[in-house]
Design a protein around this motif. Sequence first.
Motif, PDB file in Angstrom:
ATOM      1  N   VAL A 716      42.169  44.136  32.945  1.00  0.00           N
ATOM      2  CA  VAL A 716      43.414  44.096  33.719  1.00  0.00           C
ATOM      3  C   VAL A 716      43.767  42.627  33.917  1.00  0.00           C
ATOM      4  N   VAL A 717      45.035  42.385  34.127  1.00  0.00           N
ATOM      5  CA  VAL A 717      45.456  40.987  34.297  1.00  0.00           C
ATOM      6  C   VAL A 717      45.170  40.552  35.725  1.00  0.00           C
ATOM      7  N   MET A 718      44.483  39.393  35.851  1.00  0.00           N
ATOM      8  CA  MET A 718      44.218  38.864  37.199  1.00  0.00           C
ATOM      9  C   MET A 718      45.349  37.923  37.617  1.00  0.00           C
ATOM     10  N   CYS A 719      45.807  37.056  36.686  1.00  0.00           N
ATOM     11  CA  CYS A 719      46.872  36.120  37.042  1.00  0.00           C
ATOM     12  C   CYS A 719      47.303  35.350  35.784  1.00  0.00           C
ATOM     13  N   THR A 720      48.352  34.579  35.913  1.00  0.00           N
ATOM     14  CA  THR A 720      48.760  33.673  34.843  1.00  0.00           C
ATOM     15  C   THR A 720      48.751  32.258  35.409  1.00  0.00           C
ATOM     16  N   VAL A 721      48.193  31.326  34.662  1.00  0.00           N
ATOM     17  CA  VAL A 721      48.140  29.933  35.136  1.00  0.00           C
ATOM     18  C   VAL A 721      48.705  29.010  34.059  1.00  0.00           C
ATOM     19  N   LYS A 722      48.929  27.749  34.477  1.00  0.00           N
ATOM     20  CA  LYS A 722      49.651  26.855  33.562  1.00  0.00           C
ATOM     21  C   LYS A 722      48.749  25.924  32.750  1.00  0.00           C
ATOM     22  N   THR A 723      47.588  25.536  33.340  1.00  0.00           N
ATOM     23  CA  THR A 723      46.790  24.505  32.647  1.00  0.00           C
ATOM     24  C   THR A 723      45.377  25.011  32.341  1.00  0.00           C
ATOM     25  N   GLU A 724      44.729  24.278  31.422  1.00  0.00           N
ATOM     26  CA  GLU A 724      43.340  24.610  31.085  1.00  0.00           C
ATOM     27  C   GLU A 724      42.437  24.444  32.303  1.00  0.00           C
ATOM     28  N   ASP A 725      42.701  23.375  33.106  1.00  0.00           N
ATOM     29  CA  ASP A 725      41.861  23.152  34.294  1.00  0.00           C
ATOM     30  C   ASP A 725      41.936  24.335  35.243  1.00  0.00           C
ATOM     31  N   GLU A 726      43.157  24.891  35.357  1.00  0.00           N
ATOM     32  CA  GLU A 726      43.289  26.058  36.233  1.00  0.00           C
ATOM     33  C   GLU A 726      42.528  27.260  35.662  1.00  0.00           C
ATOM     34  N   VAL A 727      42.545  27.392  34.335  1.00  0.00           N
ATOM     35  CA  VAL A 727      41.767  28.482  33.726  1.00  0.00           C
ATOM     36  C   VAL A 727      40.306  28.332  34.125  1.00  0.00           C
ATOM     37  N   LEU A 728      39.808  27.103  34.021  1.00  0.00           N
ATOM     38  CA  LEU A 728      38.388  26.883  34.315  1.00  0.00           C
ATOM     39  C   LEU A 728      38.081  27.169  35.780  1.00  0.00           C
ATOM     40  N   GLU A 729      38.961  26.705  36.682  1.00  0.00           N
ATOM     41  CA  GLU A 729      38.688  26.917  38.106  1.00  0.00           C
ATOM     42  C   GLU A 729      38.727  28.414  38.448  1.00  0.00           C
ATOM     43  N   HIS A 730      39.722  29.133  37.928  1.00  0.00           N
ATOM     44  CA  HIS A 730      39.816  30.562  38.214  1.00  0.00           C
ATOM     45  C   HIS A 730      38.631  31.321  37.608  1.00  0.00           C
ATOM     46  N   THR A 731      38.231  30.913  36.413  1.00  0.00           N
ATOM     47  CA  THR A 731      37.115  31.613  35.760  1.00  0.00           C
ATOM     48  C   THR A 731      35.822  31.389  36.539  1.00  0.00           C
ATOM     49  N   ALA A 732      35.565  30.124  36.915  1.00  0.00           N
ATOM     50  CA  ALA A 732      34.350  29.834  37.685  1.00  0.00           C
ATOM     51  C   ALA A 732      34.378  30.624  38.994  1.00  0.00           C
ATOM     52  N   ALA A 733      35.545  30.698  39.636  1.00  0.00           N
ATOM     53  CA  ALA A 733      35.640  31.375  40.932  1.00  0.00           C
ATOM     54  C   ALA A 733      35.391  32.873  40.791  1.00  0.00           C
ATOM     55  N   VAL A 734      35.982  33.497  39.781  1.00  0.00           N
ATOM     56  CA  VAL A 734      35.803  34.953  39.668  1.00  0.00           C
ATOM     57  C   VAL A 734      34.363  35.277  39.270  1.00  0.00           C
ATOM     58  N   VAL A 735      33.763  34.430  38.425  1.00  0.00           N
ATOM     59  CA  VAL A 735      32.366  34.668  38.054  1.00  0.00           C
ATOM     60  C   VAL A 735      31.465  34.494  39.282  1.00  0.00           C
ATOM     61  N   GLN A 736      31.774  33.484  40.112  1.00  0.00           N
ATOM     62  CA  GLN A 736      30.951  33.265  41.307  1.00  0.00           C
ATOM     63  C   GLN A 736      31.101  34.422  42.287  1.00  0.00           C
ATOM     64  N   LEU A 737      32.326  34.940  42.439  1.00  0.00           N
ATOM     65  CA  LEU A 737      32.531  36.075  43.344  1.00  0.00           C
ATOM     66  C   LEU A 737      31.707  37.274  42.858  1.00  0.00           C
ATOM     67  N   TYR A 738      31.737  37.481  41.549  1.00  0.00           N
ATOM     68  CA  TYR A 738      30.945  38.552  40.941  1.00  0.00           C
ATOM     69  C   TYR A 738      29.450  38.300  41.168  1.00  0.00           C
ATOM     70  N   ARG A 739      29.038  37.049  40.971  1.00  0.00           N
ATOM     71  CA  ARG A 739      27.628  36.707  41.201  1.00  0.00           C
ATOM     72  C   ARG A 739      27.203  37.018  42.632  1.00  0.00           C
TER      73      ARG A 739
END
Length: 814
Positions: A716-739
């Motif tokens: 499912v779509v979580m969000c749309t972001v504009k930059t690679e840095d934002e991709v990294l921050e969102h990915t790290a955050a969702v993985v950490q929440l899952y962790r």
Amino acid sequence: MTRNLIIIGAGMASGRMLEHLFETQPDAWNVTLFNAEPRGNYNRLMLSPVLSGEKTFADIVTHDAQWYEANGVTCRFGEKVLRIDRDARLVVGENGAVPYDRLVIATGSNPFMIPLPGHDLQGVIPYRDLDDTETMMALGATPGSRAIVIGGGLLGLEAAAGMKAQGIDVTVVHVMAHLMERQLDEAAGYLLKKSLEEKGITVLTSANSKEILGTDGRVSGLRLDDGTEISCDLLVMAVGIRPNVALANDAGLAVGRGIHVDDAMVTSDANILALGECIEHQGAVFGLVAPLYDQAKVAADTLGERTAAFIPKEVATKLKVTGCDLFSAGDFAEGDGRDDIVFRDPARGIYKRLVLQGTRLIGAVMYGDTADGAWFHGLIKDRSDVSDMRDTLIFGPAFQGGTPSDPLAAVAALPDDAEICGCNGVCKSRIVDVINGGATSLTDVRAQTKASASCGSCTGLVEQVMALTLGDGFEVQTVKPMCPCTPLTHMDVRRLIKSRALKSMAAVMQECGWTTSCGCASCRPALNYYLLCDWPGEYQDDDQSRFVNERMHSNIQKDGTYSVVPRMWGGITTSDELRAIADAADKYAVQTVKVTGGQRIDLLGVKKQDLPDIWADLNAAGMVSGQAYAKGLRTVKTCVGTDHCRFGTQDSTGLGIRMEKALWGAWTPAKVKMAVSGCPRNCAESTCKDVGVICVDSGYVLHIGGAAGLHIQGTVVMCTVKTEDEVLEHTAAVVQLYREEAAYLERMYKWMENVGLDHIVARVVTDADSRRALADRFYFAQQFMQQDPWAERTKPAYRALYAPLADLTLEAAE
Ligand SMILES: Cc1cc2nc3c(=O)[nH]c(=O)nc-3n(C[C@H](O)[C@H](O)[C@H](O)COP(=O)(O)OP(=O)(O)OC[C@H]3O[C@@H](n4cnc5c(N)ncnc54)[C@H](O)[C@@H]3O)c2cc1C
Ligand code: SF4
């Protein structure tokens, strides 16, 4: 005729022997007693109460000058025996020789001093006699003085507690993972550590001493092998003892680890007896006083020409530290056909474990309440059949013959003001009131009273109050416990780990009331993960609590060989890497080279003993483990994106590499796979990954919660972001929440089903502070996680793990 009896050593064993001797044969011997210490017999056990100030030396003297005089003993205290002349039957002391008809050697033990650099500095002492005790006591006179004790066994801990009582700042350094490992199991060791720390003693376990530091010839500190330095004014080494056999050796008596004696305490020379810690009897040496007292009686009988035989018995251990009640007896190691009965009372810090083999009790460990220790010890020594009282055995002798207690009756007997929920201070009557007011479910009671709403450990108790009040109308909710070792769910345990700051497996098992001593194959890997996730940098990964692939750091295949997958960041490789892989394939006779679904190369059919070498070769070519076996990030699959494809909107390969480099090494509840596609044509199959990125003209669409295994699930779509840095921050955050939130082995899509997409979006997308905090926690943990397990496993210390097993078929054939 009175004959000459010489005794070398006025210790605990010879003191007891003299008592028996004078009781049974008062005038038979003309006794000369040598002692290297400048004093006579005293109760060495009681040096610790002297050290802590609870007793004086005068209180612990067992035989004073009048006693020796009354019994005609010639005392040569402060005089060391230098030699035994067996031919001339003479004992040569520092002040001259004395002839003997019979000689008894009772020279005890020498403390073992680890030959660390600096062990001979002034201020490095053992703990054996009154002089050592006085040295430690003297240190207490200087305010702010510091001491280190190397050794977390019985003696070391008594020294530490005694010095602490003298106002000294004490650190105990113990090489093993828990204290008193020979007498206690992990759980009891944890409770002991906790109560010593509550007394203000610093306890370092799994700490290996490397060098004793000195200034001007005097000890000033200790360096551990991890580089930690601790300063001190005195260093006490309490790491073990060795039988004191020097005189016997020089005299040519038969000596092994100790002086060989037969059942009558006679050495290889019929005129010489030996007893106490200096002897070896049927291969055993001794370090506790109970068997020495039995030996003393046998030796006295032998001297009186009476037949007697020493029979070793089970001994029990107690620690003489005020406020640390522990008891240990018998054998409590793991073994086939053994059952454990475990009782834990987390609130009162009580732990009891009984080990049964068949119908017999063979071991007992207790901490916090040791009142029944002697009774259990008796059952072990007498080899009693305990099958009839098995159900109530752990409750001790008072409960034998009764029936096991009914938990509901126990709750019914609680007074109205009894506290049921400790976190929220909710008493029994409050819960009964809301039930009488119409609450019929646990959720209602929780909502109205907050009982069981925090750590959750009282849920069972709240349900029992409900069952009592509602009668048959109430059905206890069946929540699935984590495993048979606990009634708590994964989530209860995760909450408790956080709220009570539990930082070791033993702490979790004790404080959460585990019903087994060391957990099982299901809870240990889960706990290991939770602790690693919640306390990065503090909790040490327990390798033994992992599944085989994670333990071996490669995938085991059906024929027992392993498959090895090096990491290829974002699926990109080079000709050098391919050459290194091809060389490795040749060198280790790899059966199959396969490209995986995640765009990595798999070398299949590697023999276990070749694993460290193949990893070392791949490491040398700059490659690390792809963790294709891990409950962690496996791969980030990519398409070619703008680099080569005419549809690509972004550098999907470059982003995939960045993501993989940021996220590799992180342990997660279950495997995590990712992908980045350069446009909605989605060649990297991002929509069936745990985290997938689809690049679009305006930026990046982040997908989560896909799976393509036994269960097929689109993202499912979580969000749309504009930059690679934002991709990294969102990915790290969702993985950490899952962790932080998922149960162990729960895939990301399952966790998402449980918590709901809204919750994830709220924590990771809409609340920027929450997202940053999650990402920060993720990256903080990564500094401890991003260590290549292969590089570690190629070190010599680990290599033995991969050695082939002995081929016993050959030996049998020969
Ligand atoms: C601090 C401390 C606490 C302890 N607590 C406990 C406890 O709680 N429970 C328990 O069961 N055990 C305990 N022990 C162990 C117990 O004290 C010993 O097992 C016991 O003292 C050994 O008795 P022994 O007679 O064999 O030797 P020792 O009591 O050591 O006596 C040997 C004597 O021989 C003398 N000697 C040695 N060589 C010569 C020589 N060449 N010439 C003349 N004399 C010589 C020594 O100076 C010494 O005085 C403790 C020990 C220590 C040090
Ligand atoms: S996903 Fe788009 S950009 Fe990537 S390879 Fe396929 S078509 Fe090209």
